[in-house]
Write a protein that holds these residues in place. Structure first.
Motif, PDB file in Angstrom:
ATOM      1  N   GLN A   1      64.991  35.403 -13.801  1.00 32.25           N
ATOM      2  CA  GLN A   1      64.681  34.012 -14.109  1.00 32.25           C
ATOM      3  C   GLN A   1      65.829  33.405 -14.900  1.00 32.25           C
ATOM      4  O   GLN A   1      66.381  34.038 -15.788  1.00 32.25           O
ATOM      5  CB  GLN A   1      63.385  33.927 -14.913  1.00 32.25           C
ATOM      6  CG  GLN A   1      62.895  32.524 -15.134  1.00 32.25           C
ATOM      7  CD  GLN A   1      61.527  32.501 -15.780  1.00 32.25           C
ATOM      8  OE1 GLN A   1      60.912  33.544 -16.002  1.00 32.25           O
ATOM      9  NE2 GLN A   1      61.045  31.306 -16.086  1.00 32.25           N
ATOM     10  N   VAL A   2      66.168  32.166 -14.569  1.00 32.70           N
ATOM     11  CA  VAL A   2      67.283  31.484 -15.209  1.00 32.70           C
ATOM     12  C   VAL A   2      66.747  30.543 -16.275  1.00 32.70           C
ATOM     13  O   VAL A   2      65.772  29.813 -16.053  1.00 32.70           O
ATOM     14  CB  VAL A   2      68.090  30.698 -14.167  1.00 32.70           C
ATOM     15  CG1 VAL A   2      69.180  29.875 -14.839  1.00 32.70           C
ATOM     16  CG2 VAL A   2      68.694  31.653 -13.136  1.00 32.70           C
ATOM     17  N   GLN A   3      67.384  30.569 -17.428  1.00 34.21           N
ATOM     18  CA  GLN A   3      67.034  29.648 -18.512  1.00 34.21           C
ATOM     19  C   GLN A   3      68.162  28.644 -18.703  1.00 34.21           C
ATOM     20  O   GLN A   3      69.343  29.001 -18.673  1.00 34.21           O
ATOM     21  CB  GLN A   3      66.785  30.391 -19.819  1.00 34.21           C
ATOM     22  CG  GLN A   3      65.542  31.246 -19.838  1.00 34.21           C
ATOM     23  CD  GLN A   3      65.764  32.619 -19.210  1.00 34.21           C
ATOM     24  OE1 GLN A   3      66.784  33.235 -19.423  1.00 34.21           O
ATOM     25  NE2 GLN A   3      64.794  33.070 -18.430  1.00 34.21           N
ATOM     26  N   ARG A  19      79.154  14.380 -25.977  1.00 35.55           N
ATOM     27  CA  ARG A  19      79.449  15.529 -25.132  1.00 35.55           C
ATOM     28  C   ARG A  19      78.217  16.416 -25.069  1.00 35.55           C
ATOM     29  O   ARG A  19      77.771  16.942 -26.090  1.00 35.55           O
ATOM     30  CB  ARG A  19      80.623  16.339 -25.672  1.00 35.55           C
ATOM     31  CG  ARG A  19      81.096  17.424 -24.697  1.00 35.55           C
ATOM     32  CD  ARG A  19      82.040  18.387 -25.370  1.00 35.55           C
ATOM     33  NE  ARG A  19      82.753  19.225 -24.414  1.00 35.55           N
ATOM     34  CZ  ARG A  19      83.211  20.449 -24.689  1.00 35.55           C
ATOM     35  NH1 ARG A  19      83.039  20.944 -25.901  1.00 35.55           N
ATOM     36  NH2 ARG A  19      83.857  21.151 -23.774  1.00 35.55           N
ATOM     37  N   LEU A  20      77.679  16.561 -23.869  1.00 39.38           N
ATOM     38  CA  LEU A  20      76.512  17.401 -23.663  1.00 39.38           C
ATOM     39  C   LEU A  20      76.941  18.807 -23.259  1.00 39.38           C
ATOM     40  O   LEU A  20      77.968  18.992 -22.597  1.00 39.38           O
ATOM     41  CB  LEU A  20      75.615  16.814 -22.579  1.00 39.38           C
ATOM     42  CG  LEU A  20      75.188  15.358 -22.745  1.00 39.38           C
ATOM     43  CD1 LEU A  20      74.229  14.965 -21.623  1.00 39.38           C
ATOM     44  CD2 LEU A  20      74.569  15.117 -24.103  1.00 39.38           C
ATOM     45  N   SER A  21      76.133  19.774 -23.645  1.00 37.34           N
ATOM     46  CA  SER A  21      76.358  21.162 -23.257  1.00 37.34           C
ATOM     47  C   SER A  21      75.095  21.723 -22.640  1.00 37.34           C
ATOM     48  O   SER A  21      73.983  21.316 -22.988  1.00 37.34           O
ATOM     49  CB  SER A  21      76.744  22.014 -24.471  1.00 37.34           C
ATOM     50  OG  SER A  21      77.947  21.577 -25.047  1.00 37.34           O
ATOM     51  N   CYS A  22      75.278  22.693 -21.753  1.00 34.55           N
ATOM     52  CA  CYS A  22      74.149  23.368 -21.119  1.00 34.55           C
ATOM     53  C   CYS A  22      74.473  24.857 -21.064  1.00 34.55           C
ATOM     54  O   CYS A  22      75.406  25.270 -20.374  1.00 34.55           O
ATOM     55  CB  CYS A  22      73.919  22.828 -19.727  1.00 34.55           C
ATOM     56  SG  CYS A  22      72.762  23.799 -18.733  1.00 34.55           S
ATOM     57  N   ALA A  23      73.706  25.649 -21.783  1.00 33.67           N
ATOM     58  CA  ALA A  23      73.860  27.097 -21.758  1.00 33.67           C
ATOM     59  C   ALA A  23      72.954  27.676 -20.686  1.00 33.67           C
ATOM     60  O   ALA A  23      71.747  27.397 -20.659  1.00 33.67           O
ATOM     61  CB  ALA A  23      73.514  27.680 -23.114  1.00 33.67           C
ATOM     62  N   VAL A  24      73.532  28.473 -19.803  1.00 31.59           N
ATOM     63  CA  VAL A  24      72.806  29.082 -18.688  1.00 31.59           C
ATOM     64  C   VAL A  24      72.683  30.584 -18.943  1.00 31.59           C
ATOM     65  O   VAL A  24      73.676  31.255 -19.210  1.00 31.59           O
ATOM     66  CB  VAL A  24      73.531  28.832 -17.361  1.00 31.59           C
ATOM     67  CG1 VAL A  24      72.736  29.429 -16.198  1.00 31.59           C
ATOM     68  CG2 VAL A  24      73.768  27.348 -17.146  1.00 31.59           C
ATOM     69  N   SER A  25      71.480  31.105 -18.880  1.00 31.47           N
ATOM     70  CA  SER A  25      71.292  32.535 -19.103  1.00 31.47           C
ATOM     71  C   SER A  25      70.169  33.047 -18.217  1.00 31.47           C
ATOM     72  O   SER A  25      69.457  32.278 -17.579  1.00 31.47           O
ATOM     73  CB  SER A  25      70.955  32.800 -20.573  1.00 31.47           C
ATOM     74  OG  SER A  25      69.748  32.169 -20.934  1.00 31.47           O
ATOM     75  N   LEU A 101      67.418  24.027  -8.157  1.00 34.12           N
ATOM     76  CA  LEU A 101      66.780  25.298  -7.825  1.00 34.12           C
ATOM     77  C   LEU A 101      66.038  25.933  -9.000  1.00 34.12           C
ATOM     78  O   LEU A 101      64.979  26.538  -8.822  1.00 34.12           O
ATOM     79  CB  LEU A 101      67.853  26.260  -7.313  1.00 34.12           C
ATOM     80  CG  LEU A 101      67.446  27.701  -7.012  1.00 34.12           C
ATOM     81  CD1 LEU A 101      66.477  27.737  -5.840  1.00 34.12           C
ATOM     82  CD2 LEU A 101      68.680  28.545  -6.712  1.00 34.12           C
ATOM     83  N   TYR A 102      66.602  25.816 -10.186  1.00 37.51           N
ATOM     84  CA  TYR A 102      66.057  26.554 -11.323  1.00 37.51           C
ATOM     85  C   TYR A 102      64.936  25.779 -12.023  1.00 37.51           C
ATOM     86  O   TYR A 102      64.780  24.572 -11.817  1.00 37.51           O
ATOM     87  CB  TYR A 102      67.173  26.838 -12.331  1.00 37.51           C
ATOM     88  CG  TYR A 102      68.368  27.546 -11.747  1.00 37.51           C
ATOM     89  CD1 TYR A 102      69.668  27.139 -12.041  1.00 37.51           C
ATOM     90  CD2 TYR A 102      68.204  28.645 -10.895  1.00 37.51           C
ATOM     91  CE1 TYR A 102      70.769  27.784 -11.499  1.00 37.51           C
ATOM     92  CE2 TYR A 102      69.304  29.291 -10.348  1.00 37.51           C
ATOM     93  CZ  TYR A 102      70.586  28.860 -10.654  1.00 37.51           C
ATOM     94  OH  TYR A 102      71.667  29.507 -10.126  1.00 37.51           O
ATOM     95  N   THR A 103      64.180  26.489 -12.836  1.00 39.30           N
ATOM     96  CA  THR A 103      63.171  25.835 -13.656  1.00 39.30           C
ATOM     97  C   THR A 103      63.861  24.893 -14.644  1.00 39.30           C
ATOM     98  O   THR A 103      64.802  25.294 -15.314  1.00 39.30           O
ATOM     99  CB  THR A 103      62.334  26.878 -14.415  1.00 39.30           C
ATOM    100  OG1 THR A 103      61.698  27.757 -13.474  1.00 39.30           O
ATOM    101  CG2 THR A 103      61.285  26.206 -15.285  1.00 39.30           C
ATOM    102  N   TRP A 104      63.373  23.668 -14.728  1.00 35.72           N
ATOM    103  CA  TRP A 104      64.000  22.673 -15.583  1.00 35.72           C
ATOM    104  C   TRP A 104      63.835  23.026 -17.058  1.00 35.72           C
ATOM    105  O   TRP A 104      62.797  23.518 -17.486  1.00 35.72           O
ATOM    106  CB  TRP A 104      63.402  21.295 -15.319  1.00 35.72           C
ATOM    107  CG  TRP A 104      63.692  20.809 -13.944  1.00 35.72           C
ATOM    108  CD1 TRP A 104      62.920  20.963 -12.835  1.00 35.72           C
ATOM    109  CD2 TRP A 104      64.860  20.112 -13.508  1.00 35.72           C
ATOM    110  NE1 TRP A 104      63.534  20.407 -11.742  1.00 35.72           N
ATOM    111  CE2 TRP A 104      64.726  19.864 -12.119  1.00 35.72           C
ATOM    112  CE3 TRP A 104      66.020  19.655 -14.149  1.00 35.72           C
ATOM    113  CZ2 TRP A 104      65.702  19.197 -11.361  1.00 35.72           C
ATOM    114  CZ3 TRP A 104      66.985  18.990 -13.409  1.00 35.72           C
ATOM    115  CH2 TRP A 104      66.824  18.767 -12.038  1.00 35.72           C
ATOM    116  N   GLY A 105      64.883  22.754 -17.828  1.00 32.24           N
ATOM    117  CA  GLY A 105      64.816  22.920 -19.264  1.00 32.24           C
ATOM    118  C   GLY A 105      64.182  21.705 -19.917  1.00 32.24           C
ATOM    119  O   GLY A 105      63.614  20.836 -19.238  1.00 32.24           O
TER     120      GLY A 105
END
Length: 114
Positions: A1-3, A19-25, A101-105
């Motif tokens: 599962q992707v966060q 400036r926005l950031s998005c950490a993918v794990s 594709l992934y579950t939205w944060g």
């Protein structure tokens, strides 16, 4: 599962920058083609900018020349530099695969005052 964890939003005056950031794990084979989306109150979510794993980019007409999407593949982090912000950019901003594709944060709120 992707966060997906977005950060960097805030309140800014028109003409300002964020400036926005998005950490993918999570269980992800590769840090794939990614995108930033936004959803304003009462409106559908829209794609703002996308970037391939090789760095090719695309932008919505409304943000061309003002926003820049970038990525750090080693850190699995996506960025969105937003300059020349306008009140109509006010929205919750989300990152995701460029197909959603992934579950939205939770997203990060960007508010631009006039």
């Amino acid at each position: 599962q992707v966060q997906l964890v977005e950060s960097g939003g805030g309140l800014v005056q028109a003409g300002g920058s964020l400036r926005l950031s998005c950490a993918v794990s999570g269980n992800i084979f590769s840090f794939n083609a990614m995108a930033w989306y936004r959803q304003a109150p009462g409106k559908q979510r829209e794609l703002v900018a996308s970037i391939t794993i090789g760095g090719s980019t695309n932008y919505a007409d409304s943000v061309k020349g003002r926003f820049t999407i970038s990525r750090d593949n080693r850190k699995k982090t996506l960025y969105l530099q937003m300059n020349g912000l306008r009140p109509e950019d006010t929205a919750v901003y989300y990152c995701n695969h460029n197909t959603g594709l992934y579950t939205w944060g939770q997203g990060t709120q960007v508010t631009v005052s006039s």
